[in-house]
Scaffold this active site. Structure first.
Site, short mmCIF file in Angstrom:
data_model
loop_
_atom_site.label_atom_id
_atom_site.label_comp_id
_atom_site.label_asym_id
_atom_site.label_seq_id
_atom_site.Cartn_x
_atom_site.Cartn_y
_atom_site.Cartn_z
N GLY A 112 35.64 34.24 35.12
CA GLY A 112 34.52 33.69 34.36
C GLY A 112 34.49 32.19 34.15
CB VAL A 155 31.01 36.93 40.92
CG1 VAL A 155 31.06 36.79 42.43
CG2 VAL A 155 32.17 37.78 40.42
CB CYS A 156 34.70 32.84 39.51
SG CYS A 156 34.89 32.91 37.72
CB ALA A 157 39.23 35.04 39.43
CB ILE A 197 36.11 39.51 41.37
CG1 ILE A 197 35.99 40.42 42.59
CG2 ILE A 197 37.55 39.12 41.17
CD1 ILE A 197 34.68 40.31 43.29
#
Length: 142
Positions: free
Chosen positions: A98, A94-96, A123
């Site tokens: 994608g 997961v990141c902000a 997220i």
């Protein structure tokens, strides 16, 4: 035919070709498969997988998913050994939004991890789904 020989048009054609090549690269070299936040929970809880947050420390300090492993993308190549026990289990990144998780998925796939996926929408999608986030201090790095 003169249209293609004019310098400005040659420059525009070059830009179009480069842009097209970059788009093709993204399609040919995607990250892991995208999963919903709910599927990510199932993969980590029911199948013994791990959730890896590849955002920067200042982002994770604002909010993060409880129980996720924190390894910033720029540190991931040197930290892959910390995920070794998950080589044959689901690894959900997961990141902000994608971008970074796709890069992390490519890296993990190249390193031989078998079940790599990313949370579609990052997220932000997790929060939009109404799932809990821990706010405040960033978790210790994995």
């Amino acid at each position: 035919m003169d249209f293609f020989l004019q310098p400005i048009n040659l420059g525009l054609m070059a830009i179009a070709l480069i842009s097209g090549a970059l788009l093709v690269r993204q399609v040919v070299q995607p990250g892991g498969k995208s999963v919903s936040p709910q599927v990510a929970i199932a993969l980590t809880d029911k199948e013994g997988g791990v959730l890896v947050d590849v955002r920067e420390e200042h982002e994770v300090a604002v909010e993060h998913i409880q129980g996720s492993q924190f390894i910033p993308l720029k540190e991931l190549p040197g930290q892959i050994a910390k995920l070794e026990k998950y080589r044959k289990k689901p690894v959900v990144v997961v990141c902000a939004a994608g971008q970074r998780s796709a890069a992390a998925c490519r890296l993990l796939n190249k390193a031989g991890f078998e079940h790599v996926s990313q949370i579609e929408g990052g997220i932000q999608a997790w929060e939009k789904a109404g799932l809990p986030l821990k706010r405040g201090k960033a978790p210790a790095k994995a």
